[in-house]
Write an enzyme that holds these catalytic residues in place. Structure first.
Site, short mmCIF file in Angstrom:
data_model
loop_
_atom_site.label_atom_id
_atom_site.label_comp_id
_atom_site.label_asym_id
_atom_site.label_seq_id
_atom_site.Cartn_x
_atom_site.Cartn_y
_atom_site.Cartn_z
CG ASP A 111 45.51 42.66 40.60
OD1 ASP A 111 45.88 42.73 39.41
OD2 ASP A 111 46.26 42.34 41.54
CG HIS A 281 44.62 46.18 36.19
ND1 HIS A 281 44.05 44.93 36.01
CD2 HIS A 281 45.22 46.16 37.41
CE1 HIS A 281 44.31 44.18 37.08
NE2 HIS A 281 44.99 44.90 37.95
#
Length: 301
Positions: A111, A281
């Site tokens: 991320d 994610h």
């Protein structure tokens, strides 16, 4: 902040390293060549607690909290957002690694940490052996691809990048609810089951600090402005990442919103490989074994 938090990295050293701009809170352990592991939003170095036992057998792991996150210092907010640019963070982290005695190392980032990692590779290729990015595309690509469906998926990019103090005041009115909604909504299962109880205790603790919530918003303001400009300048000049790069993403993650994440990275890199993992994610926590295996195969090549 609570100093009596659960121990997530038994046997690891806890160090605090002062650089020119940031005091980094960091855990260090394992053995072998140095591997810097960077977390993303809205988390801390604790995301690596399930992969560290695998990676630490072959690498000396360095796990800092990013500036303003976790227990690292909070840089001042400013109109240019420069203190939160990934270029500044990359420079500070290289300084941190040098203090630890590592002039050259590999890096993996999830991320926001992935954005620091590829910026490090673009700006400082001499410092890196290899780089891996988890469930991202380059910042400029995300902004340029924004349309109705993608915008709904990464709505937080536009929300968190709003001028201070709107998003931080909004979040701090009910920080735990916002945190847990965000974490759950980005997993494949749409719940918190992949996050350990201890990891959530760490996350809830620092995310209740209004100054740190503001810092995370400033991170996204930098992404919408100075980080985009840095990416676009490199793209327009035809500069590419020379360091070998591995891109991993969840097949139900955010990067999978584009048809071919690997092709997107190929536009930015001279040497790139990658694959999707069966998750959302949060690769290090949803699929820790598969994530660790993919990283070990790449960094040991």
């Amino acid at each position: 902040m609570n100093k009596n938090l659960p121990e997530m990295f038994p046997g690891y050293d806890t160090v605090e390293i002062e650089t020119a701009d940031v005091r980094f809170f960091c855990r260090v352990g394992g053995s072998g060549p140095p591997l810097l592991l960077l977390h993303g939003y809205p988390q801390s170095h604790v995301i690596w607690h399930t992969t560290a036992p695998y990676l630490g057998k072959d690498f000396t792991l360095v796990l800092p909290d990013l500036p303003g996150y976790g227990q690292s210092s909070v840089p001042p907010l400013g109109g240019s957002h420069e203190a939160y640019s990934k270029r500044n963070w990359a420079r500070a982290l290289i300084e941190m690694m040098q203090v630890l005695g590592h002039e050259r190392f590999s890096v993996a980032g999830h991320d926001r940490g992935g954005r620091v990692a590829y910026r490090m590779a673009m700006d400082h290729p001499e410092a890196l052996e290899r780089v891996a990015v988890l469930d991202i595309l380059p910042t400029a690509d995300y902004w340029d691809r924004l349309e109705r469906s993608f915008g709904l998926k990464i709505y937080h990019w536009m929300f968190l990048a709003q001028p201070a103090p709107f998003p931080e005041k909004f979040i701090s009115a009910c920080p735990i609810r916002f945190l847990e909604h965000t974490l759950a909504s980005w997993t494949a299962a749409r719940n918190l089951d992949c996050f350990s109880r201890e990891a959530l205790i760490h996350n809830r603790d620092w995310f209740c600090d209004p100054d740190r919530v503001a810092a995370t918003c400033e991170d996204y303001r930098a992404g919408a402005t100075i980080d985009y400009e840095h990416d676009n300048t490199d793209r327009m000049a035809g500069r590419k990442i020379k360091t070998p790069l591995l891109a991993l993403w969840g097949d139900k993650g955010i990067a999978a919103s584009v048809e071919d994440p690997l092709a997107a990275w190929a536009n930015w890199c001279e040497e790139v490989a990658g694959a999707a993992l069966p998750c959302g994610h949060f690769l290090p926590e949803e699929k820790p074994v598969q994530t660790a295996e993919a990283l070990l195969n790449f960094f040991s090549a």
